[in-house]
Write a protein that holds these residues in place. Sequence first.
Motif, PDB file in Angstrom:
ATOM      1  N   SER A 239       0.726  -1.212  -0.037  1.00 47.10           N
ATOM      2  CA  SER A 239       0.024   0.121   0.130  1.00 47.10           C
ATOM      3  C   SER A 239       0.807   1.214  -0.253  1.00 47.10           C
ATOM      4  CB  SER A 239      -1.072  -0.041   0.916  1.00 47.10           C
ATOM      5  OG  SER A 239      -1.519   1.278   1.318  1.00 47.10           O
ATOM      6  N   GLU A 240       0.488   2.207  -0.984  1.00 52.40           N
ATOM      7  CA  GLU A 240       1.336   3.284  -0.916  1.00 52.40           C
ATOM      8  C   GLU A 240       1.154   4.058   0.159  1.00 52.40           C
ATOM      9  OE1 GLU A 240       3.481   4.302  -3.230  1.00 52.40           O
ATOM     10  OE2 GLU A 240       3.465   2.641  -4.484  1.00 52.40           O
ATOM     11  N   SER A 241       0.021   4.233   0.641  1.00 52.15           N
ATOM     12  CA  SER A 241      -0.307   5.156   1.838  1.00 52.15           C
ATOM     13  C   SER A 241       0.550   4.645   3.199  1.00 52.15           C
ATOM     14  CB  SER A 241      -1.715   5.192   2.002  1.00 52.15           C
ATOM     15  OG  SER A 241      -2.395   4.129   2.353  1.00 52.15           O
ATOM     16  N   VAL A 242       0.614   3.374   3.213  1.00 51.24           N
ATOM     17  CA  VAL A 242       1.311   2.686   4.433  1.00 51.24           C
ATOM     18  C   VAL A 242       2.803   2.835   4.023  1.00 51.24           C
ATOM     19  CG1 VAL A 242       1.708   0.328   5.499  1.00 51.24           C
ATOM     20  CG2 VAL A 242      -0.474   1.056   4.792  1.00 51.24           C
ATOM     21  N   LEU A 243       3.276   2.786   3.079  1.00 49.50           N
ATOM     22  CA  LEU A 243       4.679   2.824   2.930  1.00 49.50           C
ATOM     23  C   LEU A 243       5.075   4.370   2.995  1.00 49.50           C
ATOM     24  CD1 LEU A 243       7.240   1.703   1.832  1.00 49.50           C
ATOM     25  CD2 LEU A 243       6.735   2.211  -0.457  1.00 49.50           C
ATOM     26  N   PHE A 244       4.283   5.173   2.668  1.00 43.15           N
ATOM     27  CA  PHE A 244       4.491   6.543   3.028  1.00 43.15           C
ATOM     28  C   PHE A 244       4.357   6.896   4.748  1.00 43.15           C
ATOM     29  CE2 PHE A 244       3.106  10.958   3.869  1.00 43.15           C
ATOM     30  CZ  PHE A 244       4.024  11.883   3.310  1.00 43.15           C
ATOM     31  N   PHE A 245       3.699   6.388   5.135  1.00 43.49           N
ATOM     32  CA  PHE A 245       3.369   6.468   6.713  1.00 43.49           C
ATOM     33  C   PHE A 245       4.982   5.830   7.362  1.00 43.49           C
ATOM     34  CE2 PHE A 245       2.728   4.197  10.810  1.00 43.49           C
ATOM     35  CZ  PHE A 245       2.607   5.326  11.414  1.00 43.49           C
TER      36      PHE A 245
END
Length: 341
Positions: free
Chosen positions: A122-128
């Motif tokens: 998940s891109e959002s999880v990776l960003f977090f």
Amino acid sequence: MTYMFAAFLLSLIFSAFMIRFNLSATPTERCSHNAPTPTAGGLVFAIIFIGFLSYLFFTDPLVKIPLVYNYLISACLLLIVSLYDDCKPISYRIRLITQLVCALLLVMGDGIIESPVIDIQSESVLFFQKILTIFTFLSLINASNFIDGLNGLLSLCIMITLAYAGLWINNYAPLLQMHGVLIAAILGFFVFNFPKGKIFMGDTGSTFLGLTLGFFALMAQSHYPVSINHETAIFNKGFIFTLLPMAFLWFDVVFTLIRRVIRGEHLAQAHRDHMIHILFDKGYRHIFVTLLYAFGTILMGFITYQCHIEQISFITLLGIYAVLQAIFVFFVFKAPQRQSK
């Protein structure tokens, strides 16, 4: 063992040279010494470790990875800025920007705090996770700098922590060698730093140790033994367990910053509000305070190891720590004033 002996011997020799070179530190508000004392001794063990890791990077295919390469760049950059700061104080903004660049370099080298239970695709999880990693490294670098206020305190606790961290690396030889060489290099400096304080590590050493401890924690993620409990952990246990032995020191920093925020005081201003300073100012000798925190590090390392071998759960570990930390805080603030240091 040969590398460790060489690192210890070189550290002894160059630490003695640094004392004679006499780059003296003028006492600040958070220092426990009154007279100018040679500083930037951390340059010795930092250069020794960076040199050894560079050797491994070019000779061992297992070490030739982006994270190690970017760490070496980060460590050199932080070392240069911190050394300059020890010689001629620079603004906190410049130091913070440098630390941010170092953290970003590690993230760009695929160094992120892993979460086994979360889908990393998940891109959002990776960003977090990237933001969390950057924040964690900024915290480690500054926390290490804040608590370096008594002879031998940070260096002794780091050596104990690295000794424990080698127990859950799953026999990854290069990382064990890194731990051993850094312990040996710090020990050569420690001989002159504790208890007499003939030389201090300065910001050069403290910020380097914060960055490097975080680097070791990232490296440990890939080499922590996989188990059912590990796979259900919110964050990789290799990372968390590497930092946990120094929980008493990390709490000291967070607790102090919260108290200063409540009082409306400037967070970046030098001060003597840490619990290590409170004990020292109450008349407890710096040897006692340093050894007290070292004992706390040993104790937390032992409890962490019990969790690692699954004798206790992580929740139980946190419960034991919470009780011990509460007792320690009570002791610090209720300890009687002593007549002399």
